[in-house]
Scaffold this motif. Structure first.
Motif, mmCIF file in Angstrom:
data_model
loop_
_atom_site.group_PDB
_atom_site.id
_atom_site.type_symbol
_atom_site.label_atom_id
_atom_site.label_comp_id
_atom_site.label_asym_id
_atom_site.label_seq_id
_atom_site.Cartn_x
_atom_site.Cartn_y
_atom_site.Cartn_z
ATOM 1 N N GLY A 1 12.036 13.637 1.957
ATOM 2 C CA GLY A 1 11.854 13.853 3.646
ATOM 3 C C GLY A 1 13.044 13.535 4.226
ATOM 4 N N ARG B 1 10.854 4.181 3.332
ATOM 5 C CA ARG B 1 10.597 3.108 2.931
ATOM 6 C C ARG B 1 10.958 2.730 1.607
ATOM 7 N NH1 ARG B 1 6.912 0.487 6.529
ATOM 8 N NH2 ARG B 1 7.133 1.282 8.756
ATOM 9 N N THR C 1 -0.497 11.633 3.756
ATOM 10 C CA THR C 1 -1.723 11.179 4.057
ATOM 11 C C THR C 1 -1.975 10.772 5.306
ATOM 12 O OG1 THR C 1 -1.536 8.928 3.041
ATOM 13 C CG2 THR C 1 -2.218 10.459 1.654
ATOM 14 N N VAL D 1 0.867 -1.315 -0.101
ATOM 15 C CA VAL D 1 -0.118 -0.071 -0.049
ATOM 16 C C VAL D 1 1.084 1.329 -0.147
ATOM 17 C CG1 VAL D 1 -0.255 -0.205 2.563
ATOM 18 C CG2 VAL D 1 -1.873 1.138 1.228
ATOM 19 N N GLY E 1 4.043 9.510 12.141
ATOM 20 C CA GLY E 1 4.643 10.766 11.676
ATOM 21 C C GLY E 1 4.297 11.928 12.757
ATOM 22 N N GLY E 2 5.602 12.707 12.957
ATOM 23 C CA GLY E 2 5.463 13.510 13.852
ATOM 24 C C GLY E 2 6.237 14.980 13.539
ATOM 25 N N ARG F 1 9.462 25.383 7.842
ATOM 26 C CA ARG F 1 9.718 24.347 7.010
ATOM 27 C C ARG F 1 10.266 24.962 5.633
ATOM 28 N NH1 ARG F 1 8.122 18.936 7.938
ATOM 29 N NH2 ARG F 1 7.815 19.388 9.935
ATOM 30 N N GLY G 1 0.790 5.814 0.030
ATOM 31 C CA GLY G 1 0.040 7.028 0.029
ATOM 32 C C GLY G 1 0.366 7.852 -0.701
ATOM 33 N N VAL G 2 0.874 9.025 -0.577
ATOM 34 C CA VAL G 2 1.064 9.948 -1.246
ATOM 35 C C VAL G 2 2.665 10.074 -1.874
ATOM 36 C CG1 VAL G 2 -0.711 11.712 -1.552
ATOM 37 C CG2 VAL G 2 1.140 11.953 0.111
ATOM 38 N N GLY G 3 3.365 8.956 -1.288
ATOM 39 C CA GLY G 3 4.997 8.807 -1.561
ATOM 40 C C GLY G 3 5.859 9.905 -1.305
ATOM 41 N N SER G 4 5.481 10.593 -0.003
ATOM 42 C CA SER G 4 6.568 11.484 0.507
ATOM 43 C C SER G 4 7.189 10.876 1.406
ATOM 44 C CB SER G 4 5.666 12.688 1.133
ATOM 45 O OG SER G 4 4.987 12.149 2.639
ATOM 46 N N ASN G 5 7.298 9.376 1.618
ATOM 47 C CA ASN G 5 8.271 8.795 2.506
ATOM 48 C C ASN G 5 8.680 7.440 1.782
ATOM 49 O OD1 ASN G 5 9.657 8.894 4.962
ATOM 50 N ND2 ASN G 5 8.529 7.040 5.150
ATOM 51 N N ARG H 1 8.625 6.907 15.094
ATOM 52 C CA ARG H 1 8.657 6.643 13.267
ATOM 53 C C ARG H 1 8.490 5.080 13.341
ATOM 54 N NH1 ARG H 1 8.064 10.963 14.280
ATOM 55 N NH2 ARG H 1 9.130 12.707 13.255
ATOM 56 N N PHE I 1 -4.744 0.868 6.589
ATOM 57 C CA PHE I 1 -5.589 1.545 7.363
ATOM 58 C C PHE I 1 -6.613 2.388 6.571
ATOM 59 C CE2 PHE I 1 -1.408 1.514 9.745
ATOM 60 C CZ PHE I 1 -1.757 0.618 10.789
ATOM 61 N N GLY J 1 -0.282 7.193 5.667
ATOM 62 C CA GLY J 1 1.138 7.380 6.019
ATOM 63 C C GLY J 1 1.446 7.866 7.422
ATOM 64 N N ALA J 2 0.684 8.700 7.939
ATOM 65 C CA ALA J 2 0.950 9.167 9.380
ATOM 66 C C ALA J 2 0.753 7.866 10.311
ATOM 67 C CB ALA J 2 0.183 10.282 9.643
#
Ligand SMILES: Cc1cc2nc3c(=O)[nH]c(=O)nc-3n(C[C@H](O)[C@H](O)[C@H](O)COP(=O)(O)OP(=O)(O)OC[C@H]3O[C@@H](n4cnc5c(N)ncnc54)[C@H](O)[C@@H]3O)c2cc1C
Length: 317
Positions: A230, A303, A137, A69, A146-147, A218, A71-75, A182, A192, A140-141
């Protein structure tokens, strides 16, 4: 039909898949669905219509077909040979968001974190502002815990819904997520689908000010407009990954068109034309040099999914 690259066979897999109400696409490019903008295709990409569609699909899916799965691929770093099996990306059917009694926000896992922060702001709910700074997303969180700015998902989560590899729809309490820095210890096969967050009463002007500060901080400290994933590595206990990387002399170091950010050296950048192999090799070189200079082994936070170019799905599935 065997694709020209000979690595994955989306059409053959598609023919074996259960019928769905959502969308199935053979050999769907994934690079455009990630922040790094690199990597090969999904053997099959599935966008479920809703949770029931996802559950029915997984229940009927042959057990040997791998499922991933995103999400928006930011990690995420998708390797150049693509991702064998079915890649699932949640869309519109998972994007509901609502504010409930008692300063709570319920959100589908395709909802961007920033939208939850904004919904909280609009309703005078404090405590969820940190989500403003995380460009992923809710799915992903939940998986990454995520934090930012001293708060993590685990501090505000009440519970979540998910579907497992057998298609069972399950509810999870915060304790079931087994969170640490994390890291989420809930079973890896869980997808999820929804989260419920607890906020607290707050003053809208103050929350708006805090969100503005996060946005500015940021922009100043991170290459937020670059092709990046990130933070590449987790901070080792008592240390900052960026300081270890800097001390190892790696700021600005490059492999091909993959470079360590000058602005924040725990960020890797695709300067244009990098491959996933370049980015991964750069990450491994950083790990090697940091180990040499500090004795500390950095752990990937990003990941990495899929197979390197040249490997077949059948060899690795
Ligand atoms: C500029 C920049 C700044 C960042 N700043 C922060 C920060 O301050 N704090 C922070 O924590 N992170 C940060 N990140 C990393 C990233 O945004 C977070 O890890 C985010 O939570 C990932 O969400 P995503 O939707 O992009 O997930 P993806 O990157 O697509 O996937 C990440 C992981 O989550 C899993 N996943 C995704 N959706 C689901 C789901 N529905 N069910 C189960 N698993 C799922 C994937 O399988 C994968 O293992 C930053 C990234 C960038 C590019």
């Amino acid at each position: 039909m065997r694709p020209a690259n000979g690595r994955i066979d989306g059409e053959a897999l598609l023919a074996r898949l259960p019928e769905v109400r959502g969308r199935l696409v053979a050999e769907a490019p994934l690079s455009g669905l990630t922040w790094f903008r690199v990597g090969g295709p999904a053997e099959v990409l599935f966008t479920p219509a809703d949770e029931d569609d996802l559950a029915a699909f997984l229940a009927a899916l042959p057990g040997e077909v791998p499922v991933t799965v995103i999400g928006v691929g930011s990690n995420l770093l998708v390797r150049d040979g693509g991702v064998p099996g079915v890649v699932i990306r949640l869309g519109r059917g998972f994007s509901a968001i609502s504010v409930e009694e008692g300063y709570r926000v319920r959100a589908g896992t395709a909802v961007p974190d920033v939208k939850v922060a904004r919904a909280a702001l609009d309703n005078g709910i404090a405590g969820l502002t940190f989500l403003r700074g995380i460009p992923g997303t809710i799915g992903g969180a939940l998986r990454m815990n995520g934090g930012a700015y001293g708060r993590e998902t685990k501090d505000v989560l009440i519970g979540a819904r998910a579907v497992d590899r057998q298609g069972r729809q399950v509810s999870l309490a915060l304790e079931d997520m087994h969170y640490s820095y994390r890291h989420c210890g809930a079973p890896d096969d869980l997808i999820f689908t929804e989260a419920l967050f607890q906020g607290e009463p707050g003053d809208s002007d103050r929350i708006a000010e805090a969100m503005r500060e996060i946005t500015e901080a940021r922009e100043q400290s991170q290459p937020v407009r670059s092709r990046t994933g990130g933070s590449t590595f987790k901070n080792p206990p008592g240390e900052k990954a960026w300081q270890l990387i800097d001390a190892a002399g790696m700021r600005g170091f490059a492999v091909g068109a993959a470079r360590v950010s000058e602005k924040h050296c725990n960020f890797l950048i695709n300067e244009g034309g990098a491959t996933a192999a370049d980015i991964e090799a750069l990450g491994e070189e950083i790990r090697r040099r940091v180990r040499e200079t500090s004795g500390i082994a950095l752990d990937w936070e990003i990941r990495r999914i899929g197979v390197p170019a040249g490997e077949t799905a059948r060899e690795t599935a």
